[in-house]
Design a protein around this motif. Structure first.
Motif, PDB file in Angstrom:
ATOM      1  N   VAL A 218     -23.743  28.896 -33.717  1.00  0.00           N
ATOM      2  CA  VAL A 218     -22.488  28.262 -33.315  1.00  0.00           C
ATOM      3  C   VAL A 218     -22.493  28.011 -31.811  1.00  0.00           C
ATOM      4  O   VAL A 218     -23.098  28.760 -31.041  1.00  0.00           O
ATOM      5  N   PRO A 219     -21.805  26.969 -31.370  1.00  0.00           N
ATOM      6  CA  PRO A 219     -21.766  26.673 -29.937  1.00  0.00           C
ATOM      7  C   PRO A 219     -20.840  27.621 -29.192  1.00  0.00           C
ATOM      8  O   PRO A 219     -20.023  28.322 -29.795  1.00  0.00           O
ATOM      9  N   ALA A 220     -20.952  27.617 -27.890  1.00  0.00           N
ATOM     10  CA  ALA A 220     -20.052  28.417 -27.062  1.00  0.00           C
ATOM     11  C   ALA A 220     -18.625  27.934 -27.283  1.00  0.00           C
ATOM     12  O   ALA A 220     -18.357  26.742 -27.345  1.00  0.00           O
ATOM     13  N   GLY A 221     -17.721  28.860 -27.401  1.00  0.00           N
ATOM     14  CA  GLY A 221     -16.325  28.519 -27.628  1.00  0.00           C
ATOM     15  C   GLY A 221     -15.888  28.651 -29.061  1.00  0.00           C
ATOM     16  O   GLY A 221     -14.702  28.841 -29.340  1.00  0.00           O
ATOM     17  N   TYR A 222     -16.844  28.543 -29.996  1.00  0.00           N
ATOM     18  CA  TYR A 222     -16.489  28.711 -31.404  1.00  0.00           C
ATOM     19  C   TYR A 222     -16.037  30.154 -31.628  1.00  0.00           C
ATOM     20  O   TYR A 222     -16.660  31.094 -31.125  1.00  0.00           O
ATOM     21  N   PRO A 223     -14.943  30.361 -32.383  1.00  0.00           N
ATOM     22  CA  PRO A 223     -14.466  31.737 -32.608  1.00  0.00           C
ATOM     23  C   PRO A 223     -15.417  32.529 -33.510  1.00  0.00           C
ATOM     24  O   PRO A 223     -15.514  32.258 -34.707  1.00  0.00           O
ATOM     25  N   HIS A 224     -16.160  33.445 -32.908  1.00  0.00           N
ATOM     26  CA  HIS A 224     -17.116  34.244 -33.666  1.00  0.00           C
ATOM     27  C   HIS A 224     -16.411  35.072 -34.724  1.00  0.00           C
ATOM     28  O   HIS A 224     -15.219  35.368 -34.616  1.00  0.00           O
ATOM     29  N   TRP A 225     -17.181  35.429 -35.752  1.00  0.00           N
ATOM     30  CA  TRP A 225     -16.620  36.199 -36.871  1.00  0.00           C
ATOM     31  C   TRP A 225     -17.336  37.535 -36.987  1.00  0.00           C
ATOM     32  O   TRP A 225     -18.530  37.641 -36.743  1.00  0.00           O
ATOM     33  N   SER A 226     -16.582  38.542 -37.353  1.00  0.00           N
ATOM     34  CA  SER A 226     -17.113  39.870 -37.654  1.00  0.00           C
ATOM     35  C   SER A 226     -16.060  40.560 -38.516  1.00  0.00           C
ATOM     36  O   SER A 226     -14.924  40.070 -38.625  1.00  0.00           O
ATOM     37  N   PRO A 227     -16.403  41.678 -39.135  1.00  0.00           N
ATOM     38  CA  PRO A 227     -15.376  42.378 -39.920  1.00  0.00           C
ATOM     39  C   PRO A 227     -14.125  42.716 -39.108  1.00  0.00           C
ATOM     40  O   PRO A 227     -13.011  42.610 -39.613  1.00  0.00           O
ATOM     41  N   SER A 228     -14.301  43.112 -37.852  1.00  0.00           N
ATOM     42  CA  SER A 228     -13.128  43.437 -37.035  1.00  0.00           C
ATOM     43  C   SER A 228     -12.313  42.187 -36.719  1.00  0.00           C
ATOM     44  O   SER A 228     -11.073  42.231 -36.684  1.00  0.00           O
TER      45      SER A 228
ATOM     46  N   PRO B 273     -19.097  20.812 -33.082  1.00  0.00           N
ATOM     47  CA  PRO B 273     -17.832  21.079 -32.390  1.00  0.00           C
ATOM     48  C   PRO B 273     -17.622  22.561 -32.132  1.00  0.00           C
ATOM     49  O   PRO B 273     -17.987  23.399 -32.966  1.00  0.00           O
ATOM     50  N   PRO B 274     -17.013  22.911 -31.011  1.00  0.00           N
ATOM     51  CA  PRO B 274     -16.823  24.319 -30.662  1.00  0.00           C
ATOM     52  C   PRO B 274     -15.558  24.920 -31.271  1.00  0.00           C
ATOM     53  O   PRO B 274     -15.023  25.884 -30.738  1.00  0.00           O
ATOM     54  N   PHE B 275     -15.085  24.356 -32.371  1.00  0.00           N
ATOM     55  CA  PHE B 275     -13.875  24.887 -32.993  1.00  0.00           C
ATOM     56  C   PHE B 275     -14.143  25.153 -34.469  1.00  0.00           C
ATOM     57  O   PHE B 275     -15.112  24.659 -35.049  1.00  0.00           O
ATOM     58  N   SER B 276     -13.260  25.933 -35.070  1.00  0.00           N
ATOM     59  CA  SER B 276     -13.359  26.241 -36.496  1.00  0.00           C
ATOM     60  C   SER B 276     -12.439  25.317 -37.273  1.00  0.00           C
ATOM     61  O   SER B 276     -11.214  25.474 -37.233  1.00  0.00           O
ATOM     62  N   LEU B 277     -13.025  24.368 -37.979  1.00  0.00           N
ATOM     63  CA  LEU B 277     -12.227  23.472 -38.812  1.00  0.00           C
ATOM     64  C   LEU B 277     -11.494  24.257 -39.897  1.00  0.00           C
ATOM     65  O   LEU B 277     -10.347  23.960 -40.232  1.00  0.00           O
TER      66      LEU B 277
ATOM     67  N   PHE C 101     -17.513  32.619 -44.216  1.00  0.00           N
ATOM     68  CA  PHE C 101     -18.480  31.718 -44.851  1.00  0.00           C
ATOM     69  C   PHE C 101     -18.816  30.543 -43.937  1.00  0.00           C
ATOM     70  O   PHE C 101     -19.969  30.130 -43.831  1.00  0.00           O
ATOM     71  N   GLU C 102     -17.811  29.985 -43.278  1.00  0.00           N
ATOM     72  CA  GLU C 102     -18.062  28.869 -42.358  1.00  0.00           C
ATOM     73  C   GLU C 102     -18.979  29.321 -41.222  1.00  0.00           C
ATOM     74  O   GLU C 102     -19.913  28.596 -40.837  1.00  0.00           O
ATOM     75  N   TYR C 103     -18.707  30.496 -40.706  1.00  0.00           N
ATOM     76  CA  TYR C 103     -19.514  31.046 -39.610  1.00  0.00           C
ATOM     77  C   TYR C 103     -20.972  31.193 -40.038  1.00  0.00           C
ATOM     78  O   TYR C 103     -21.894  30.831 -39.292  1.00  0.00           O
ATOM     79  N   ALA C 104     -21.162  31.698 -41.260  1.00  0.00           N
ATOM     80  CA  ALA C 104     -22.534  31.860 -41.760  1.00  0.00           C
ATOM     81  C   ALA C 104     -23.205  30.511 -41.973  1.00  0.00           C
ATOM     82  O   ALA C 104     -24.386  30.326 -41.630  1.00  0.00           O
ATOM     83  N   LEU C 105     -22.480  29.545 -42.541  1.00  0.00           N
ATOM     84  CA  LEU C 105     -23.048  28.227 -42.799  1.00  0.00           C
ATOM     85  C   LEU C 105     -23.404  27.492 -41.513  1.00  0.00           C
ATOM     86  O   LEU C 105     -24.332  26.669 -41.495  1.00  0.00           O
ATOM     87  N   ARG C 106     -22.707  27.791 -40.442  1.00  0.00           N
ATOM     88  CA  ARG C 106     -22.998  27.140 -39.168  1.00  0.00           C
ATOM     89  C   ARG C 106     -24.046  27.897 -38.360  1.00  0.00           C
ATOM     90  O   ARG C 106     -24.311  27.558 -37.207  1.00  0.00           O
ATOM     91  N   GLY C 107     -24.628  28.925 -38.953  1.00  0.00           N
ATOM     92  CA  GLY C 107     -25.759  29.583 -38.306  1.00  0.00           C
ATOM     93  C   GLY C 107     -25.477  30.918 -37.703  1.00  0.00           C
ATOM     94  O   GLY C 107     -26.370  31.532 -37.104  1.00  0.00           O
ATOM     95  N   GLY C 108     -24.251  31.415 -37.826  1.00  0.00           N
ATOM     96  CA  GLY C 108     -23.932  32.726 -37.276  1.00  0.00           C
ATOM     97  C   GLY C 108     -23.945  32.742 -35.761  1.00  0.00           C
ATOM     98  O   GLY C 108     -23.810  31.705 -35.095  1.00  0.00           O
ATOM     99  N   ALA C 109     -24.157  33.908 -35.205  1.00  0.00           N
ATOM    100  CA  ALA C 109     -24.080  34.078 -33.749  1.00  0.00           C
ATOM    101  C   ALA C 109     -25.067  33.202 -33.001  1.00  0.00           C
ATOM    102  O   ALA C 109     -24.794  32.754 -31.882  1.00  0.00           O
ATOM    103  N   ASP C 110     -26.218  32.932 -33.610  1.00  0.00           N
ATOM    104  CA  ASP C 110     -27.239  32.137 -32.930  1.00  0.00           C
ATOM    105  C   ASP C 110     -27.088  30.636 -33.175  1.00  0.00           C
ATOM    106  O   ASP C 110     -27.802  29.846 -32.553  1.00  0.00           O
TER     107      ASP C 110
END
Length: 232
Positions: free
Chosen positions: A121-131, A43-47, A110-119
């Protein structure tokens, strides 16, 4: 230890099990749900953002209500003044709000990392970074504070003025939540959004509404009579 510090430490001790249970439930429950969802779909969303971002706010609203309904009489009976109870309780609430507002972006990371990070997650998923984490904290914290103060003001209104008076005061008590939810919130995929105005203006309006809610809470409680415990 002064009276306000005593109130703060007492609340931290009383609510520590609930805080740990809530944090543990979110981490384990949403983590397992994420694993199941990702196993069968992508899914392209963050549960996490949807569940945790909402749960911490609602729980803080409930804590705000219980400050008066459950604890006011016992603290005043122990010799704590209403002023010290109000200040100590609000300090406790602010610490809770900060802690859970931090949990939301950390969990998203943590969710972002578990879902594979930038490479991964699907398009539309809210990417994560320190900022992004800083931005999420800056959006979630005002909402957490708003829900806490709204719960406290609403609970105090019903405690002092009864059903009809409490209903009348429910409208101004809800202003902090209305401001926070109207100006700062989540988008369709769980990304943080600023609506209608720039972030600085939205933050200022939300915090001002929350301060006014805290003033209402103080006004409601400063001369309220303490109800006796019901006879068993």
């Amino acid at each position: 230890m002064n009276a306000r510090s005593l109130v703060l430490s007492s609340f931290l001790r009383m609510y520590r099990p609930q805080m740990l249970w809530l944090a543990g439930f979110l981490i384990v429950g949403v983590g397992l749900a994420d694993a199941v969802v990702v196993r069968f779909a992508d899914p392209p969303f963050s549960l996490w953002m949807f569940v945790a971002g909402s749960a911490v706010k609602y729980w803080l609203g409930v804590v705000g209500v219980t400050l008066v309904a459950v604890h006011l009489r016992q603290f005043v009976a122990a010799g704590i003044t209403r002023r010290d109870f109000i200040v100590g309780g609000l300090l406790f609430g602010v610490l809770l709000a900060v802690a859970f507002a931090l949990l939301v972006p950390v969990g998203h990371g943590f969710e972002y990392a578990l879902r594979g990070g930038a490479d991964g997650v699907p398009a539309g998923y809210p990417h994560w970074s320190p900022s992004v984490a800083v931005s999420e904290f800056g959006h979630v914290l005002p909402s957490c504070l708003a829900y806490l103060v709204t719960g406290a003001a609403a609970g105090a209104g019903f405690y002092r003025f009864g059903a009809w008076g409490g209903l009348a005061l429910l409208v101004p008590a809800l202003v902090p939540v209305a401001a926070a939810e109207g100006l700062l919130g989540l988008g369709d995929n769980g990304e943080v959004l600023t609506r209608l105005v720039p972030y600085g203006v939205a933050l200022a309006v939300s915090l001002l509404a929350t301060v006014l809610g805290a003033v209402l809470y103080h006004r409601e409680l400063r001369h309220t009579a303490i109800r006796s415990a019901p006879m068993g």
